[in-house]
Design an enzyme around this catalytic site. Sequence first.
Site, mmCIF file in Angstrom:
data_model
loop_
_atom_site.group_PDB
_atom_site.id
_atom_site.type_symbol
_atom_site.label_atom_id
_atom_site.label_comp_id
_atom_site.label_asym_id
_atom_site.label_seq_id
_atom_site.Cartn_x
_atom_site.Cartn_y
_atom_site.Cartn_z
ATOM 1 N N LYS A 48 5.432 1.086 6.997
ATOM 2 C CA LYS A 48 5.379 0.433 8.295
ATOM 3 C C LYS A 48 4.774 -0.964 8.164
ATOM 4 C CE LYS A 48 4.038 4.942 10.141
ATOM 5 N NZ LYS A 48 2.885 5.707 10.609
ATOM 6 N N GLY A 49 4.007 -1.159 7.117
ATOM 7 C CA GLY A 49 3.184 -2.364 6.999
ATOM 8 C C GLY A 49 3.945 -3.676 7.044
ATOM 9 N N GLU A 105 7.736 -6.861 1.820
ATOM 10 C CA GLU A 105 6.563 -5.975 1.801
ATOM 11 C C GLU A 105 5.347 -6.698 2.377
ATOM 12 O OE1 GLU A 105 5.285 -3.224 1.559
ATOM 13 O OE2 GLU A 105 6.027 -1.965 -0.064
ATOM 14 N N ASP A 106 4.420 -5.935 2.909
ATOM 15 C CA ASP A 106 3.169 -6.538 3.360
ATOM 16 C C ASP A 106 2.212 -6.769 2.193
ATOM 17 O OD1 ASP A 106 3.014 -3.781 3.093
ATOM 18 O OD2 ASP A 106 1.450 -3.547 4.591
ATOM 19 N N ASP A 109 -0.043 -3.607 -4.436
ATOM 20 C CA ASP A 109 -1.351 -3.233 -4.949
ATOM 21 C C ASP A 109 -1.159 -2.782 -6.407
ATOM 22 O OD1 ASP A 109 -3.929 -2.127 -5.191
ATOM 23 O OD2 ASP A 109 -3.961 -1.490 -3.124
ATOM 24 N N LYS A 137 -2.118 -8.188 -4.431
ATOM 25 C CA LYS A 137 -3.423 -7.808 -4.983
ATOM 26 C C LYS A 137 -3.236 -7.614 -6.486
ATOM 27 C CE LYS A 137 -6.104 -5.075 -2.009
ATOM 28 N NZ LYS A 137 -6.609 -3.737 -1.602
ATOM 29 N N VAL A 159 -7.985 -4.641 2.930
ATOM 30 C CA VAL A 159 -7.630 -5.537 4.030
ATOM 31 C C VAL A 159 -6.804 -4.802 5.078
ATOM 32 C CG1 VAL A 159 -7.790 -7.697 2.735
ATOM 33 C CG2 VAL A 159 -5.652 -6.393 2.671
ATOM 34 N N ASP A 165 -2.722 -1.247 8.065
ATOM 35 C CA ASP A 165 -3.536 -0.381 8.927
ATOM 36 C C ASP A 165 -4.924 -0.125 8.382
ATOM 37 O OD1 ASP A 165 -2.332 1.327 6.816
ATOM 38 O OD2 ASP A 165 -3.396 2.922 7.880
HETATM 39 C C1 PRP Z 1 1.318 0.091 1.384
HETATM 40 C C2 PRP Z 1 2.175 -1.157 1.298
HETATM 41 C C3 PRP Z 1 3.051 -0.878 0.120
HETATM 42 C C4 PRP Z 1 2.185 -0.025 -0.777
HETATM 43 C C5 PRP Z 1 1.639 -0.886 -1.873
HETATM 44 O O1 PRP Z 1 2.006 1.043 2.113
HETATM 45 O O2 PRP Z 1 2.911 -1.367 2.460
HETATM 46 O O3 PRP Z 1 4.234 -0.186 0.470
HETATM 47 O O4 PRP Z 1 1.114 0.483 0.032
HETATM 48 O O5 PRP Z 1 0.812 -0.149 -2.742
HETATM 49 P P1 PRP Z 1 1.124 0.040 -4.292
HETATM 50 O O6 PRP Z 1 1.517 -1.300 -4.842
HETATM 51 O O7 PRP Z 1 -0.197 0.524 -4.838
HETATM 52 O O8 PRP Z 1 2.190 1.063 -4.445
HETATM 53 P P2 PRP Z 1 1.334 2.396 2.708
HETATM 54 O O9 PRP Z 1 1.649 3.529 1.796
HETATM 55 O O10 PRP Z 1 -0.099 2.110 3.020
HETATM 56 O O11 PRP Z 1 2.163 2.668 4.014
HETATM 57 P P3 PRP Z 1 2.277 1.844 5.391
HETATM 58 O O12 PRP Z 1 2.941 0.535 5.039
HETATM 59 O O13 PRP Z 1 3.122 2.708 6.233
HETATM 60 O O14 PRP Z 1 0.888 1.641 5.932
#
Ligand code: PRP
Length: 184
Positions: A48-49, A105-106, A109, A137, A159, A165
């Site tokens: 969703k991000g 993507e938001d 990580d 990141k 963040v 979220d």
């Molecule tokens: C977050 C973000 C990426 C992922 C990155 O999504 O939107 O999809 O984590 O992390 P990574 O590089 O360690 O794989 P999240 O699973 O928090 O879902 P959301 O966007 O629905 O909050």
Amino acid sequence: MSSIINVDSYLDEILLTEEELQTRIAELGARISVDYKGRNLLLLCVLKGGVLFLTDLMRHITVPHEIDFMAVSSYGRGVRETTGVVRIVKDLDEPIESKHILIVEDIIDSGVTLSYLLQLLMPRNPASLKICTLLNKWQKRTVEIPVDYVGFDIEDKFVFGYGLDLDERYRNLSYIGVAKVPAE
Ligand code: PRP
């Protein structure tokens, strides 16, 4: 609007203001518009991000394009570190063969989510497959992935806001904040 949301008890500091975000997103949109001129572009938003970033970014992209959404979950509710487990919650509506795909993507990580997505999408034979992330990141990377457009390289802090979220809330903030470290 966001200024009336009381996040003081969770907010350590504002990392990126609304103005900083919007200025950079306009720059990214302009670059993407040049790079994808004459191409069959599809913006693939990872829910969703990524949703706030997508809706602002696409308003700065001047070439015709489609949008589609995938929902991929890599974090459990309330969990601040990746579980390393990626789950497809919603797949794309249409085939992507012969289309130029730009994943929006938001945040990246560990890189696990996008690595998984790239492996899933490559066999579907897109004309090209690139990545645009608002936040990178980079210190947390455990899987190397090619990132083509980066809004901001950020340090390893938790963040939230502007799509990201804090325990599923505060995605609607117009800025990116650093969360206070929870008490032990
Ligand atoms: C977050 C973000 C990426 C992922 C990155 O999504 O939107 O999809 O984590 O992390 P990574 O590089 O360690 O794989 P999240 O699973 O928090 O879902 P959301 O966007 O629905 O909050």
